[in-house]
Design an enzyme around this catalytic site. Sequence first.
Site, PDB file in Angstrom:
ATOM      1  N   GLU A   1       0.828  -1.212   0.000  1.00  0.00           N
ATOM      2  CA  GLU A   1       0.000   0.000   0.000  1.00  0.00           C
ATOM      3  C   GLU A   1       0.863   1.262   0.000  1.00  0.00           C
ATOM      4  O   GLU A   1       0.557   2.235  -0.692  1.00  0.00           O
ATOM      5  CB  GLU A   1      -0.935   0.006   1.217  1.00  0.00           C
ATOM      6  CG  GLU A   1      -1.978  -1.109   1.169  1.00  0.00           C
ATOM      7  CD  GLU A   1      -3.013  -1.013   2.286  1.00  0.00           C
ATOM      8  OE1 GLU A   1      -4.131  -1.509   2.098  1.00  0.00           O
ATOM      9  OE2 GLU A   1      -2.694  -0.446   3.351  1.00  0.00           O
TER      10      GLU A   1
ATOM     11  N   GLU B   1      14.531  -3.717   1.053  1.00  0.00           N
ATOM     12  CA  GLU B   1      15.120  -5.045   1.227  1.00  0.00           C
ATOM     13  C   GLU B   1      14.623  -5.956   0.097  1.00  0.00           C
ATOM     14  O   GLU B   1      13.465  -5.882  -0.299  1.00  0.00           O
ATOM     15  CB  GLU B   1      14.604  -5.563   2.572  1.00  0.00           C
ATOM     16  CG  GLU B   1      15.219  -6.817   3.063  1.00  0.00           C
ATOM     17  CD  GLU B   1      14.658  -7.175   4.442  1.00  0.00           C
ATOM     18  OE1 GLU B   1      14.161  -6.270   5.166  1.00  0.00           O
ATOM     19  OE2 GLU B   1      14.687  -8.367   4.785  1.00  0.00           O
TER      20      GLU B   1
ATOM     21  N   ASN C   1       8.826  14.529  -0.155  1.00  0.00           N
ATOM     22  CA  ASN C   1       8.753  15.935   0.225  1.00  0.00           C
ATOM     23  C   ASN C   1       7.493  16.153   1.068  1.00  0.00           C
ATOM     24  O   ASN C   1       6.636  15.269   1.176  1.00  0.00           O
ATOM     25  CB  ASN C   1       8.831  16.859  -0.998  1.00  0.00           C
ATOM     26  CG  ASN C   1       7.658  16.723  -1.937  1.00  0.00           C
ATOM     27  OD1 ASN C   1       6.512  16.567  -1.505  1.00  0.00           O
ATOM     28  ND2 ASN C   1       7.926  16.786  -3.228  1.00  0.00           N
TER      29      ASN C   1
ATOM     30  N   ARG D   1      -4.054   8.194   4.585  1.00  0.00           N
ATOM     31  CA  ARG D   1      -3.783   6.974   5.341  1.00  0.00           C
ATOM     32  C   ARG D   1      -4.055   7.107   6.837  1.00  0.00           C
ATOM     33  O   ARG D   1      -3.570   6.298   7.625  1.00  0.00           O
ATOM     34  CB  ARG D   1      -2.343   6.522   5.090  1.00  0.00           C
ATOM     35  CG  ARG D   1      -2.019   6.234   3.623  1.00  0.00           C
ATOM     36  CD  ARG D   1      -2.906   5.160   3.007  1.00  0.00           C
ATOM     37  NE  ARG D   1      -2.436   4.771   1.666  1.00  0.00           N
ATOM     38  CZ  ARG D   1      -2.958   3.776   0.952  1.00  0.00           C
ATOM     39  NH1 ARG D   1      -3.979   3.061   1.421  1.00  0.00           N
ATOM     40  NH2 ARG D   1      -2.487   3.504  -0.252  1.00  0.00           N
TER      41      ARG D   1
END
Lengths: 241, 241, 241, 241
Positions: free
Chosen positions: A85, A97, A184, A195
């Site tokens: 997401e 990773e 930014n 969110r």
Amino acid sequence: MKINHGVTFRDDMTVELVKSSASDSDIIWAARVSTQGDRSLEAVNADPARSEGLIRFLMRERHSSPLEHSTFTFYVETPLFVMREIQRHRIASYNEESGRYKELKPVFYVPNRERKLVQVGKTGAYQFEDGTDEQYVHVINALQGSAVEAFDRYKFLLEQGVAKEVARMVLPLNIYSSVYITVNARSLMNFISLRTNRDDARYPSKPQREIEMVAEKMEEIFAEKMPLVYKYFNEFGRVSP
Amino acid sequence: MKINHGVTFRDDMTVELVKSSASDSDIIWAARVSTQGDRSLEAVNADPARSEGLIRFLMRERHSSPLEHSTFTFYVETPLFVMREIQRHRIASYNEESGRYKELKPVFYVPNRERKLVQVGKTGAYQFEDGTDEQYVHVINALQGSAVEAFDRYKFLLEQGVAKEVARMVLPLNIYSSVYITVNARSLMNFISLRTNRDDARYPSKPQREIEMVAEKMEEIFAEKMPLVYKYFNEFGRVSP
Amino acid sequence: MKINHGVTFRDDMTVELVKSSASDSDIIWAARVSTQGDRSLEAVNADPARSEGLIRFLMRERHSSPLEHSTFTFYVETPLFVMREIQRHRIASYNEESGRYKELKPVFYVPNRERKLVQVGKTGAYQFEDGTDEQYVHVINALQGSAVEAFDRYKFLLEQGVAKEVARMVLPLNIYSSVYITVNARSLMNFISLRTNRDDARYPSKPQREIEMVAEKMEEIFAEKMPLVYKYFNEFGRVSP
Amino acid sequence: MKINHGVTFRDDMTVELVKSSASDSDIIWAARVSTQGDRSLEAVNADPARSEGLIRFLMRERHSSPLEHSTFTFYVETPLFVMREIQRHRIASYNEESGRYKELKPVFYVPNRERKLVQVGKTGAYQFEDGTDEQYVHVINALQGSAVEAFDRYKFLLEQGVAKEVARMVLPLNIYSSVYITVNARSLMNFISLRTNRDDARYPSKPQREIEMVAEKMEEIFAEKMPLVYKYFNEFGRVSP
């Protein structure tokens, strides 16, 4: 809690600020250049509090381009269903990773007891409610059982000489990954706006709780680095700029 | 092959062209406007073959902005470990199936026998080699076992009333998802350049085989819609423009 | 009106649709894939009117990613002071006439009599009012005089063998240029939202009149190609999605 | 040199570093997270010289995403014909002086005597050669005459009460503007690669000399802040990453 292969379960997210180049004064010189040209350079080292009115005006009117000169780099650990997401936000830079190049660690997410488990209502108007103790036990058992068995299979395939990028296909979505994210302030406010689930938002959003946990930690850091911008972000409805 | 809950295994990728607005002539008028202004409009309906020299020149010199006016929309079905790699390409538009809003189907990826399973060499200089029959059986068993057990747990949690967005955390990375992707030709060529492994590339890339399967299908469609651009993309080293 | 060197004055903007791949049904399949996966493909050729409720819902809630699969390519002629404002919109593709590679045509902008010429109020809260006949005459004289003299100098330098890229430095900001612009519907609605001055907008904007003339023509084309999306764009306050 | 209304002529570009968050070590931790996860954090404060081999490898192989975590903010003064070219680079943030909100200063560009004035060859293969003294005088006279007369008209219109956004239409392309630009290192290297003319570039570019003057000043600052990255940028052909 540790099981075989050192499988570890976590119910939290890591968000660390690696570095930032961000302050309330950034948006002052960035905005002032339009009306003052080179004189805007004076604002670079000036106290932003003296221009609070300008910040308020910019946020109220959604003049958002001056927010792009402030940058944040976060180090984040989060399970893959959250990472997916996060990375849908395209105005940001990511280095993560790799399951192709690195043997993954057996660290998996399980929700804590407060996490609401039951979804009611229909698509587009969902609400979440508390789960029962029984439901919580089912969730924990399923996630832990799944993680342990999957990681056993992963290790077994690696021991058989199978490539990491193939073996990792057995791993579940609650395994953690780590990532550096540079954004930014404008893009970060967009992320926070979309969110977090807040009643005081002009356009309320219904994010999954686990990405909200990431967003809340980023919001704290943002509030600390750019307190005046943050104040008026909230005052004017947390609208993504 | 079907198992309980109708679990299905696939070893292929779906790439369908939903629509496109793309032809070799696009880059002709887009390039010509710089030297001809409104007269470039004549190229809109002209035969691009008459301007093959211009296309060759643009591709050789990496004048890439004229490639941005051609667009493709694909419908793609691919496992999540591939979807994650696809969505790292930011200059594209995505809408994907949601594990929050939709009960996922039990369709999982298993590699076919030709898929190279063994990685040799060190980071940054990997090579892949054929797996043994034994290794292949291990991979299939692990992926199928993992998928069946995970999907059992997923269904069980749903039956207990647990929210889809929570239950899906048990699912492995080889479950399929579906997505619409819209890209312009420039971004598509960048994708093809980075996600295919070709000896004739000026900057060879080492993508995971499964995303290369997606890229190869997109490349076929691209070659058909923009044959002259494609020809010189290859002639000049498949460099991402 | 023609003067020496064939200098021409215009008071209008050219916006032609070169091609588009855009319909109301685009946002239906793009949105439905989240809840329906491959069944969303049925919407590709279906009548969008049957899903008007979904379009209304998406626009009200600002679910904007489904708007990115529809694309428009415009051919635009506009003076340079407008071109500069247009090209500040970064989520779009541009190819423009070049003053380095092409001898520019003597076509210049002059406002018509309706153009409001007087600015009252202070920065951030400007209003525009009608100019007097006298002011209008001053504007026309200045713009025409400036254009004619500048173009004389431009031609003279070219005749002396000076490079086009140097000679063009004398030309004023009201000279026309031509450009192809490709945008998706989301970015186009952002442009229309920010570059039209409308009382029914939730976040009113104060664009320069000349870029509004471009935006109005794009808005007409957008309304024709995506009438349902356009209807709810207006109903919900013309907010940039 | 000053004339009426204080008209000033310049032949140089201003590029000042307002702030940066950039060092060679950025790309080390950003790259290492793929193979080391959280252990990559150790590189944040480590000496980048100890990982020069990794930087060399990343630059040679064009692994460019780790370059996106380093950011630079420049204050730039440049004439409008250069500003237009700069702002065609979309992966950057801009805030510029406004001709709508600010009375512009009478500062104009004139080339110095070294500037090559004559273009030979055909489109796509231009070369520039020295101008004669006579050509240089013609250029200076035209640019100065044009600037003085245009600025007279501009001031006159303002005195008549005409709005700044209308009056500025008479001004020529060699008037200076000021802008803040924030870019990450990847985008900056792309800018430098495309906007400098260097024989040692794998893909040579032919920028207009005046934007090259801006790019050269940015290149100096970049070289100072990220010396190892810069070293291998040059070693591997100055290819935009």
